[in-house]
Design a protein around this motif. Structure first.
Motif, mmCIF file in Angstrom:
data_model
loop_
_atom_site.group_PDB
_atom_site.id
_atom_site.type_symbol
_atom_site.label_atom_id
_atom_site.label_comp_id
_atom_site.label_asym_id
_atom_site.label_seq_id
_atom_site.Cartn_x
_atom_site.Cartn_y
_atom_site.Cartn_z
ATOM 1 N N VAL A 59 82.385 -1.163 38.782
ATOM 2 C CA VAL A 59 82.070 -2.686 38.378
ATOM 3 C C VAL A 59 81.567 -2.223 36.972
ATOM 4 O O VAL A 59 80.978 -1.322 36.805
ATOM 5 N N LYS A 60 82.101 -3.187 36.069
ATOM 6 C CA LYS A 60 81.644 -2.906 34.606
ATOM 7 C C LYS A 60 80.408 -3.022 34.329
ATOM 8 O O LYS A 60 79.545 -4.089 34.968
ATOM 9 N N ARG A 61 79.471 -2.334 33.655
ATOM 10 C CA ARG A 61 78.079 -2.480 33.323
ATOM 11 C C ARG A 61 78.127 -3.235 32.001
ATOM 12 O O ARG A 61 78.465 -2.901 30.970
ATOM 13 N N GLU A 62 77.487 -4.629 32.015
ATOM 14 C CA GLU A 62 77.705 -5.301 30.970
ATOM 15 C C GLU A 62 76.712 -5.049 29.943
ATOM 16 O O GLU A 62 76.972 -4.759 28.739
ATOM 17 N N PHE A 63 75.482 -4.247 30.196
ATOM 18 C CA PHE A 63 74.386 -3.909 29.373
ATOM 19 C C PHE A 63 73.571 -2.729 30.146
ATOM 20 O O PHE A 63 73.302 -2.916 31.349
ATOM 21 N N VAL A 64 72.848 -1.753 29.295
ATOM 22 C CA VAL A 64 72.148 -1.004 29.966
ATOM 23 C C VAL A 64 70.636 -1.481 29.889
ATOM 24 O O VAL A 64 70.079 -1.863 29.044
ATOM 25 N N GLN A 65 70.070 -1.652 30.926
ATOM 26 C CA GLN A 65 68.510 -1.540 31.072
ATOM 27 C C GLN A 65 68.070 -0.745 32.168
ATOM 28 O O GLN A 65 68.794 -0.143 33.176
ATOM 29 N N ILE A 66 66.739 -0.772 32.110
ATOM 30 C CA ILE A 66 65.929 0.353 33.102
ATOM 31 C C ILE A 66 65.866 -0.521 34.431
ATOM 32 O O ILE A 66 65.709 -1.826 34.540
ATOM 33 N N THR A 67 66.220 0.286 35.309
ATOM 34 C CA THR A 67 65.975 -0.426 36.897
ATOM 35 C C THR A 67 64.433 -0.369 37.153
ATOM 36 O O THR A 67 64.031 0.592 37.384
ATOM 37 N N THR A 68 64.116 -1.467 37.188
ATOM 38 C CA THR A 68 62.558 -1.609 37.469
ATOM 39 C C THR A 68 62.280 -2.165 39.001
ATOM 40 O O THR A 68 61.288 -2.322 39.429
ATOM 41 N N GLN A 69 63.330 -2.818 39.537
ATOM 42 C CA GLN A 69 63.224 -3.037 41.207
ATOM 43 C C GLN A 69 64.599 -2.917 41.700
ATOM 44 O O GLN A 69 65.606 -2.771 41.097
ATOM 45 N N CYS A 70 64.649 -3.022 43.155
ATOM 46 C CA CYS A 70 65.938 -2.625 43.831
ATOM 47 C C CYS A 70 67.026 -3.545 43.327
ATOM 48 O O CYS A 70 66.699 -5.029 43.333
ATOM 49 N N VAL A 71 67.991 -3.202 43.228
ATOM 50 C CA VAL A 71 69.383 -4.024 42.728
ATOM 51 C C VAL A 71 70.500 -4.012 43.878
ATOM 52 O O VAL A 71 70.853 -2.709 44.166
ATOM 53 N N LYS A 72 70.795 -4.958 44.644
ATOM 54 C CA LYS A 72 72.044 -4.937 45.423
ATOM 55 C C LYS A 72 73.214 -5.139 44.941
ATOM 56 O O LYS A 72 73.327 -6.164 44.238
ATOM 57 N N MET A 73 74.274 -4.386 45.356
ATOM 58 C CA MET A 73 75.458 -4.483 44.502
ATOM 59 C C MET A 73 76.462 -4.464 45.645
ATOM 60 O O MET A 73 76.352 -3.671 46.806
ATOM 61 N N GLU A 74 77.453 -4.961 45.432
ATOM 62 C CA GLU A 74 78.797 -4.935 46.363
ATOM 63 C C GLU A 74 80.094 -4.804 45.918
ATOM 64 O O GLU A 74 80.340 -4.947 44.840
ATOM 65 N N GLY A 75 81.157 -3.968 46.587
ATOM 66 C CA GLY A 75 82.243 -3.555 46.139
ATOM 67 C C GLY A 75 83.096 -3.388 47.329
ATOM 68 O O GLY A 75 83.007 -3.688 48.609
#
Length: 586
Positions: free
Chosen positions: A27-43
């Motif tokens: 998955v392309k990462r559009e911009f870099v930011q700090i992960t401050t809470q849970c992020v759900k991703m699918e593939g």
């Protein structure tokens, strides 16, 4: 075999977790930011649906007790975001530092905070493999020492290397996928079952925190509206007048950076060993900021260098319009921090609280949570401090504020309102509390027997700063390996002239010292990463040490170390293993 694979990513701050997530799922990462809470991703991989939950990263040097509550909540919540539960946990560890006992215990503490039964479903993913040189990942695990080997053994010796910059042919992603499928097969497709009662209690806790945060925000808004009306009526008297501000805070709190941001000055990390008075202009208004030497976060007022206490008192003359108390929002705030701050503020007199505002730094770690959520989630200690400051607080996010001055403008507005509020209180209450400073000076004599401790603390802090400066000069994007600790040898506090009972007890003193140095190592790590990304940036190290004091104490330090060559210094967790009868501080 399960139709879908559910995964949770765990690991330290700047470990490369998010890069692993995006690269593994392609998955392309559009911009870099700090992960401050849970992020759900699918593939989708090889026809299998993949659900992956990325979690906020902990500081590799912070004990669990020093990790903020909202991050710990996110770790627990991660298991409920991919129901009925994850098949595997991926523990991400970067290889650009020596993996010490401290790092192992930090990783184990945060993983086991989710559950003690997590290890048989965990795979270690090593990142930043370019730092290995010609070593294979197997050679690295074998040669790095027993602490890394202990951790891999806890995970059933399941580990892979995954460097998103080096995996051009996708072979590392394929190997990671193979290891995950193998683990799931060994567990017969079993998924992790979270404690339902714990999750339910956490949901109730979060709801209560949100309600209190909303109520606090509303209370502050109503108060500001009233003060704004008063300010408009007194506009001619106060508008445009020079503003004098004093910055206070513990070491590495970000107060010097806050000063740079307010005055739109060049960003630097120069140490503050005496009061630094900086003048500038903000929105056409003359502003003077006095940056002061820092006090300790975990150690009491009496262990400050004499110059720190003297310089802080000097900064208050003449009396400032506002005192900004810098508190990082990326770490825990416990009762011990309230006690230390009260000790350091007491010599300034009771009235100082009328002109004090909490300035939260590192606001970028809040994510989409308001600062009120952080205040309420940390608990009674931080709430009490904020309320001692009249419920006045502000948050600074990051260096991006150099382009967007909105938060600086809002800070000055709040300071104006605080000045108005102070004037009202002054007219209603003439109590001055003038005897506080003299009382503090009298009690200092009781602590003369720990003068050696105070000098050695500052000597070692400055020595570690010098080591980091040398490292920063040689940092390159091609190779850098952190040593993993800031001291060559732990401090030994067995000298007969040290009355540790005056502090609290020997064990708590040692634990507090280690936690101070862990914070320094964590911040130094961030500065190295910043230097790697911005090679031309300045990256000096802040310090509360007074250089003249260090020169004077050098001979005594050497003699003291020679007399106490063997050290029984240890972390809180290591002492727990040897003495379970003594109540744990944390």
């Amino acid at each position: 075999m399960a139709d879908e694979l559910r995964l949770v990513l765990l690991g330290g701050y700047q470990s490369g977790k998010s890069n692993v997530a995006h690269s593994f799922l392609n998955v392309k990462r559009e911009f870099v930011q700090i992960t401050t809470q849970c992020v759900k991703m699918e593939g989708n991989i090889n026809g299998r649906k993949i659900i992956l939950v990325d979690t906020p990263g902990w500081r590799n040097c912070y004990q669990l007790c020093d990790t903020m509550e909202r991050l710990k909540d996110e770790l627990v919540l991660s298991t409920s975001i991919c129901p009925p539960g994850p098949h595997a946990f991926l523990l991400v560890i970067e290889v650009d530092f020596a993996f010490s006992e401290k790092h192992r215990k930090v990783a184990e503490g945060h993983v086991q905070f989710i559950s003690e039964d997590i290890w048989d479903q965990t795979i270690i993913v090593f990142t930043k493999l370019q730092h290995l040189g010609d070593k294979t990942i197997e050679q690295y695990v074998e040669s790095d020492g027993e602490n890394l080997q202990k951790l891999t053994q806890k995970c059933g010796n399941r580990y892979v290397g995954f460097d998103t910059d080096l995996d051009r042919d996708g072979s590392q992603a394929k190997e990671l996928f193979r290891q995950i499928e193998k683990l799931v097969a060994e567990n017969n497709g079993r998924s992790f079952k979270a404690d339902a009662r714990r999750l339910m209690n956490l949901e109730i806790k979060i709801k209560n925190v949100e309600e209190r945060a909303s109520a606090r925000a509303q209370q502050v808004l109503e108060k500001r509206r009233k003060l704004e009306e008063i300010k408009r009526n007194a506009e001619a008297e106060h508008d445009g007048s020079p503003l004098n501000i004093v910055l206070l805070g513990w070491v590495l709190s970000g107060k010097t950076l806050a000063c740079n941001l307010i005055l739109a000055d060049d960003v630097s990390f120069d140490k503050t060993v005496m009061c630094v008075r900086t003048r500038g202009e903000v929105n056409g208004r003359k502003v003077t900021i006095v940056d002061t030497p820092s006090f300790w976060k975990f150690l009491p007022y009496q262990l400050n260098a004499d110059s720190v206490n003297t310089e802080i008192l000097k900064a208050m003359d003449p009396s400032p319009d506002a005192v900004l108390l810098a508190i990082p929002s990326d770490t825990s705030f416990l009762e011990e921090q309230t006690k230390v701050i009260l000790e350091n503020m007491r010599p300034l007199g009771e009235k100082v609280w009328r002109q004090t505002m909490v300035l939260f730094t590192c606001g970028g770690r809040l994510g989409n949570k308001p600062i009120e959520y952080h205040i309420e989630s940390e608990g009674d200690a931080l709430v009490r401090l904020v309320e001692m400051c009249g419920n006045r607080y502000h948050v600074f996010e990051s260096l991006s504020m150099r382009e967007d001055r909105t938060q600086v403008d809002q800070l000055l507005e709040k300071i104006e309102e605080m000045i108005m509020e102070g004037a009202l209180l002054e007219s209603n209450d003439e109590h001055q509390g003038r005897n506080k400073k003299s009382q503090e000076r009298e009690t200092q004599s009781e602590w003369l027997r720990i003068e050696d401790v105070k000098k050695i603390l500052n000597e070692e802090w400055e020595r570690s700063n010098a080591m980091m400066k040398d490292m920063l000069k040689t940092v390159s994007t091609h190779k850098f390996v952190r040593t993993g600790r800031s001291l060559d040898e732990p401090l030994d506090l067995r000298g007969e002239g040290i009355n540790t009972e005056l502090f609290i007890n020997k064990r708590q003193l040692k634990d507090a010292i280690e936690r101070e140095w862990n914070r320094q190592e964590a911040v130094d790590s961030s500065r190295i990463q910043y230097k790697l990304k911005c090679p031309n940036a300045r990256a000096e190290i802040s310090s509360c040490a007074d250089e003249e004091d260090i020169k004077i104490s050098c001979a005594k330090v050497i003699e003291w170390h020679q007399k106490n060559h063997f050290s029984d210094y240890g972390s809180a967790s290591s002492y727990e293993e040897h003495d379970k009868t003594e109540q744990d501080l944390d």
